[in-house]
Design an enzyme around this catalytic site. Structure first.
Site, mmCIF file in Angstrom:
data_model
loop_
_atom_site.group_PDB
_atom_site.id
_atom_site.type_symbol
_atom_site.label_atom_id
_atom_site.label_comp_id
_atom_site.label_asym_id
_atom_site.label_seq_id
_atom_site.Cartn_x
_atom_site.Cartn_y
_atom_site.Cartn_z
ATOM 1 N N SER A 124 0.838 -1.202 0.000
ATOM 2 C CA SER A 124 0.000 0.000 0.000
ATOM 3 C C SER A 124 0.867 1.244 0.000
ATOM 4 C CB SER A 124 -0.865 -0.023 1.257
ATOM 5 O OG SER A 124 -1.464 1.227 1.458
ATOM 6 N N TYR A 148 -1.552 -0.784 10.839
ATOM 7 C CA TYR A 148 -1.870 -1.402 9.551
ATOM 8 C C TYR A 148 -0.730 -1.175 8.554
ATOM 9 C CZ TYR A 148 -3.625 -1.569 4.776
ATOM 10 O OH TYR A 148 -3.738 -1.809 3.436
ATOM 11 N N LYS A 152 2.253 -3.749 6.527
ATOM 12 C CA LYS A 152 2.639 -3.795 5.103
ATOM 13 C C LYS A 152 4.147 -3.580 4.956
ATOM 14 C CE LYS A 152 -1.456 -4.429 3.371
ATOM 15 N NZ LYS A 152 -1.805 -5.750 2.837
#
Ligand code: NAD
Ligand code: UFG
Length: 359
Positions: A124, A148, A152
């Protein structure tokens, strides 16, 4: 030989399954349906007229994941499965680290065990943090600002190390910017749980009458009109990016990161205008304080993907809004209610949707 698609029932996964099937790939889906509905997979089959196997399995269940590999001849994996809500990751970081990181480690262990070493991973633009230097290239400093995003970034580092340890691996790290839109049939699209966090699902729920008005988070950013600027990309263009990445990893070993964005930034007010044009109705909104953690401006330099993958997005902002709206209009309650009503019935799904709208 098949392509395993983890998280294939989800928003980006289901659109990618359609493109893979249309390109003639054999696919196998693995999803625990924790944030999706198997109705999406039924509709992928309906759109493409093709069949495929789907396992309701959790990546944390190593035995089940191994069974999927032992029962099938898998050539490569496209790995979408993961949790993705930023706010939830702040309040429950351990769940995010366990699901996203442990899930990926288990997947890679099983891949290694079965000699499958080709992987496309859903990363992302969030890995770049909120530094504000645009356009963002793959060399831009990484600095995710929430759990989050850190899952990644950590997974990217883990995968780099996996490649360093064994150069037979071939890995593409795809850093998505802001995926929106839906398949042009209006049969599959984004179906957020509860109140949407993201701009386009929120706008489209206002348009369909499910929410009263949009809150615009901040109008004092150093941007054209003071509202936040993002690089919105059509989900079908994103899906075709996966096919290009798959071709790349099937032809050469290595590990590489690619920005998947359009390179163009649109402000929140520009998105409201574009959506109003596509739907021909007003989107009521009010200005609110900035949302904590938001960057003012974020858009990609997508040249590396163009040069090395031969990929270029082709759908413009009008198509993104029109396709989002077609999906939302035909499925005001997403997959859930439609699939419940549609069970054991030949009554057309579209008709149910029309009934919801008029009731
Ligand atoms: P999504 O929630 O619609 O799809 C993810 C799918 O993974 C869901 O179907 C869910 O049920 C499944 N899943 C989650 N944990 C699992 C597990 N342990 N085992 C098996 N299945 C599991 O999300 P999406 O928008 O399609 O995103 C796909 C991927 O792309 C995610 O990894 C997400 O972090 C990443 N991504 C999304 C965006 C975005 O804005 N949508 C942006 C950048 C990156
Ligand atoms: N916004 C509003 N009102 C809303 C929702 C959003 O004004 O109700 C604004 C935001 O402040 C921002 C823009 O609209 O300026 C876009 O916000 P989104 O929440 O749609 O997208 P973000 O860029 O904040 O984040 C998304 C995903 C992240 C991902 C990131 C980059 O939520 O997980 O894109 O891919 F990391």
């Amino acid at each position: 030989m098949a392509i395993l698609v983890t998280g294939g029932a989800g928003y980006i996964g289901s659109h990618t399954c359609v493109e893979l099937l249309n390109e003639g790939y054999e696919i196998i889906v693995l999803d625990n349906l924790s944030n999706s509905n198997d109705e999406a997979l039924r509709r992928v089959k309906e759109i493409t007229g093709k069949q495929f196997k789907a396992y309701t399995a959790d990546l944390l269940d190593k035995k089940h994941v191994s069974d999927v590999f032992s029962e099938n001849k898998i050539d490569s994996v496209i790995h979408f499965a993961g949790l993705k809500a930023v706010g939830e990751s702040v309040s429950d970081p351990l769940r995010y680290f366990k699901n996203n990181i442990t899930g990926t480690i288990i997947l890679c262990e099983v891949m290694q065990q079965y000699g499958v070493k080709k992987l496309v991973f859903s990363s992302s633009a969030t890995v770049y943090g909120a530094s504000g230097n645009v356009p963002i290239t793959e060399e831009t400093h990484l600095g995710a600002t929430n759990p989050y995003g850190r899952t990644k970034q950590m997974i990217e580092e883990i995968l780099q190390d996996v490649y360093r340890s064994d150069q037979e691996w071939s890995i593409a790290l795809l850093r998505y910017f802001n995926p929106i839109g839906a398949h042009k049939t209006g049969r599959i699209g984004e179906d957020p749980n509860g109140i949407p966090n993201n701009l386009l699902p929120y706008i489209s729920q206002v348009a369909v009458g499910k929410r009263q008005q949009l809150q615009v988070f901040g109008n004092d950013y150093p941007t054209r009109d003071g509202t936040g600027v993002r690089d919105y990309i059509h989900v079908v263009d994103l899906a075709t990016g996966h096919i290009k990445a798959l071709k790349k990893i099937q032809s050469a070993n290595g590990v590489d990161a690619y920005n998947l964005g359009t390179g163009k930034g649109y402000s929140v007010l520009e998105m409201i205008n574009a959506f109003e044009k596509a739907t021909n109705q007003k989107i009521p909104y009010r200005m609110e304080e900035r949302r904590p953690g938001d960057a003012a401006i974020c858009y990609a330099n997508p040249l590396k993907a163009k040069k090395q993958l031969g990929w270029q997005p082709i759908r413009d902002i009008d198509a993104m809004c029109e396709d989002t709206w077609r999906w939302q209009y035909n499925n005001p309650n997403g997959y859930e209610k439609v699939s419940e009503l549609n069970k054991d019935s030949n009554y057309p799904v579209q008709q149910h949707a029309a009934d919801f709208l008029s009731s």
